[in-house]
Write a protein that holds these residues in place. Structure first.
Motif, PDB file in Angstrom:
ATOM      1  N   ARG A  76      77.041  -8.269  -7.871  1.00 46.64           N
ATOM      2  CA  ARG A  76      76.232  -7.090  -7.558  1.00 46.64           C
ATOM      3  C   ARG A  76      75.336  -6.739  -8.746  1.00 46.64           C
ATOM      4  NH1 ARG A  76      80.724  -5.802  -4.775  1.00 46.64           N
ATOM      5  NH2 ARG A  76      81.695  -4.645  -6.465  1.00 46.64           N
ATOM      6  N   ALA A  77      75.882  -6.808  -9.941  1.00 44.01           N
ATOM      7  CA  ALA A  77      75.089  -6.504 -11.135  1.00 44.01           C
ATOM      8  C   ALA A  77      73.927  -7.488 -11.277  1.00 44.01           C
ATOM      9  CB  ALA A  77      75.969  -6.522 -12.378  1.00 44.01           C
ATOM     10  N   ALA A  78      74.153  -8.755 -10.965  1.00 47.19           N
ATOM     11  CA  ALA A  78      73.106  -9.776 -11.068  1.00 47.19           C
ATOM     12  C   ALA A  78      72.002  -9.557 -10.044  1.00 47.19           C
ATOM     13  CB  ALA A  78      73.705 -11.164 -10.907  1.00 47.19           C
TER      14      ALA A  78
ATOM     15  N   VAL B 263      64.137  -1.989 -13.169  1.00 43.85           N
ATOM     16  CA  VAL B 263      63.001  -1.078 -13.027  1.00 43.85           C
ATOM     17  C   VAL B 263      62.708  -0.937 -11.539  1.00 43.85           C
ATOM     18  CG1 VAL B 263      60.544  -0.697 -13.537  1.00 43.85           C
ATOM     19  CG2 VAL B 263      62.008  -1.782 -15.249  1.00 43.85           C
ATOM     20  N   VAL B 264      62.479   0.302 -11.100  1.00 43.44           N
ATOM     21  CA  VAL B 264      62.136   0.575  -9.704  1.00 43.44           C
ATOM     22  C   VAL B 264      60.833   1.360  -9.669  1.00 43.44           C
ATOM     23  CG1 VAL B 264      62.837   1.695  -7.548  1.00 43.44           C
ATOM     24  CG2 VAL B 264      64.569   0.653  -9.032  1.00 43.44           C
TER      25      VAL B 264
ATOM     26  N   ALA C 130      69.505   3.562  -2.326  1.00 40.73           N
ATOM     27  CA  ALA C 130      69.539   2.441  -3.281  1.00 40.73           C
ATOM     28  C   ALA C 130      70.644   2.635  -4.321  1.00 40.73           C
ATOM     29  CB  ALA C 130      68.177   2.284  -3.965  1.00 40.73           C
ATOM     30  N   ILE C 131      70.825   3.873  -4.771  1.00 40.99           N
ATOM     31  CA  ILE C 131      71.881   4.161  -5.747  1.00 40.99           C
ATOM     32  C   ILE C 131      73.248   3.955  -5.108  1.00 40.99           C
ATOM     33  CG2 ILE C 131      72.968   6.013  -7.078  1.00 40.99           C
ATOM     34  CD1 ILE C 131      70.037   7.146  -7.424  1.00 40.99           C
ATOM     35  N   ALA C 132      73.437   4.520  -3.927  1.00 40.77           N
ATOM     36  CA  ALA C 132      74.741   4.428  -3.247  1.00 40.77           C
ATOM     37  C   ALA C 132      75.110   2.989  -2.917  1.00 40.77           C
ATOM     38  CB  ALA C 132      74.721   5.271  -1.966  1.00 40.77           C
ATOM     39  N   GLU C 133      74.120   2.147  -2.653  1.00 42.63           N
ATOM     40  CA  GLU C 133      74.380   0.762  -2.252  1.00 42.63           C
ATOM     41  C   GLU C 133      74.363  -0.217  -3.423  1.00 42.63           C
ATOM     42  OE1 GLU C 133      75.559   0.075   0.535  1.00 42.63           O
ATOM     43  OE2 GLU C 133      74.906   1.626   1.923  1.00 42.63           O
ATOM     44  N   GLY C 134      74.242   0.277  -4.660  1.00 47.48           N
ATOM     45  CA  GLY C 134      74.390  -0.581  -5.834  1.00 47.48           C
ATOM     46  C   GLY C 134      73.176  -1.396  -6.228  1.00 47.48           C
ATOM     47  N   TRP C 135      71.961  -0.909  -5.943  1.00 41.46           N
ATOM     48  CA  TRP C 135      70.760  -1.689  -6.236  1.00 41.46           C
ATOM     49  C   TRP C 135      70.180  -1.433  -7.627  1.00 41.46           C
ATOM     50  CZ3 TRP C 135      69.669  -5.811  -3.619  1.00 41.46           C
ATOM     51  CH2 TRP C 135      70.069  -5.912  -2.283  1.00 41.46           C
ATOM     52  N   LEU C 136      70.657  -0.410  -8.359  1.00 42.01           N
ATOM     53  CA  LEU C 136      70.122  -0.098  -9.679  1.00 42.01           C
ATOM     54  C   LEU C 136      71.143  -0.429 -10.761  1.00 42.01           C
ATOM     55  CD1 LEU C 136      68.368   1.640  -7.695  1.00 42.01           C
ATOM     56  CD2 LEU C 136      68.062   3.215  -9.593  1.00 42.01           C
ATOM     57  N   THR C 137      70.674  -1.064 -11.825  1.00 47.51           N
ATOM     58  CA  THR C 137      71.547  -1.382 -12.954  1.00 47.51           C
ATOM     59  C   THR C 137      71.810  -0.118 -13.768  1.00 47.51           C
ATOM     60  OG1 THR C 137      69.682  -1.873 -14.420  1.00 47.51           O
ATOM     61  CG2 THR C 137      70.619  -3.731 -13.184  1.00 47.51           C
TER      62      THR C 137
END
Length: 195
Positions: A123-125, A130-131, A149-156
């Protein structure tokens, strides 16, 4: 529209023409784009672009993501559900010869779905550093897209978010607003995920 700086500086992008009125295609002006990248690169928050994975939500013409590539980002994923806009992004990617560093997702930016990584490392990979977020103004779509996006793990952790709106937006937790500037009718808000 042109790429303002970096390795592809001066590259003329595809003409928007009449655009797509139904999709509210409203490209970021060259002046606002230049201001955004000056803020990112020369601001007090550290330049997040070199080697970054970039997510361009409500991508429109793709100019923000392509500018990031020109200035050192490693990869850009453009998210756009409008067919005319996706055609413009494809044309601009071809003009920049960046097909090997880009993906175009035909999705609603407010419903990306879960990050597909099977475990925390994967998931981290697949997450983004940057968004860019330039939704149709005044509809609350930016808040919905970022919350999802935050809830679904899209931001590092430590990810930088650059958000364009017509008025100061409601920044969803856990993002922290770190800067905000007005350029004519556009308000640019910089936010960061906690590290």
């Amino acid at each position: 529209m042109r790429i303002i700086g970096g390795s592809a500086r001066g590259l003329k992008l595809a003409e928007v023409g009449e655009g797509d009125l139904a999709a509210h295609l409203r490209p970021t002006t060259d002046r606002v784009r230049e201001s955004i990248f000056n803020l990112l690169i020369n601001g007090t928050h550290g330049n997040p672009l070199p080697g970054a994975r970039v997510l361009d939500l409500f991508a429109g013409t793709g100019a923000l993501g392509l500018e990031a590539l020109s200035r050192g980002a490693a990869q850009v994923v453009f998210v756009e559900d409008g067919a005319p806009a996706r055609a413009l992004i494809k044309a601009n990617v071809e003009k920049m010869r960046a097909a090997d560093r880009t993906e175009i997702w035909r999705k609603d930016a407010t419903k990306l779905g879960p990050n597909p990584g099977a475990n925390a490392e994967a998931r981290a990979a697949a997450a983004f550093d940057v968004v860019f977020l330039d939704p149709p103004y005044g509809k609350g779509l930016g808040e919905r897209a970022l919350t999802h996006a935050i809830a679904e793990g899209w931001l590092t952790p430590g990810a930088m978010v650059v958000w364009e709106e017509s008025a100061p937006p409601q920044v969803p937790a856990p993002l922290v607003q770190i800067d905000q500037r007005r350029y004519g009718s556009t308000v640019v808000t910089l936010c960061r995920m906690p590290a």
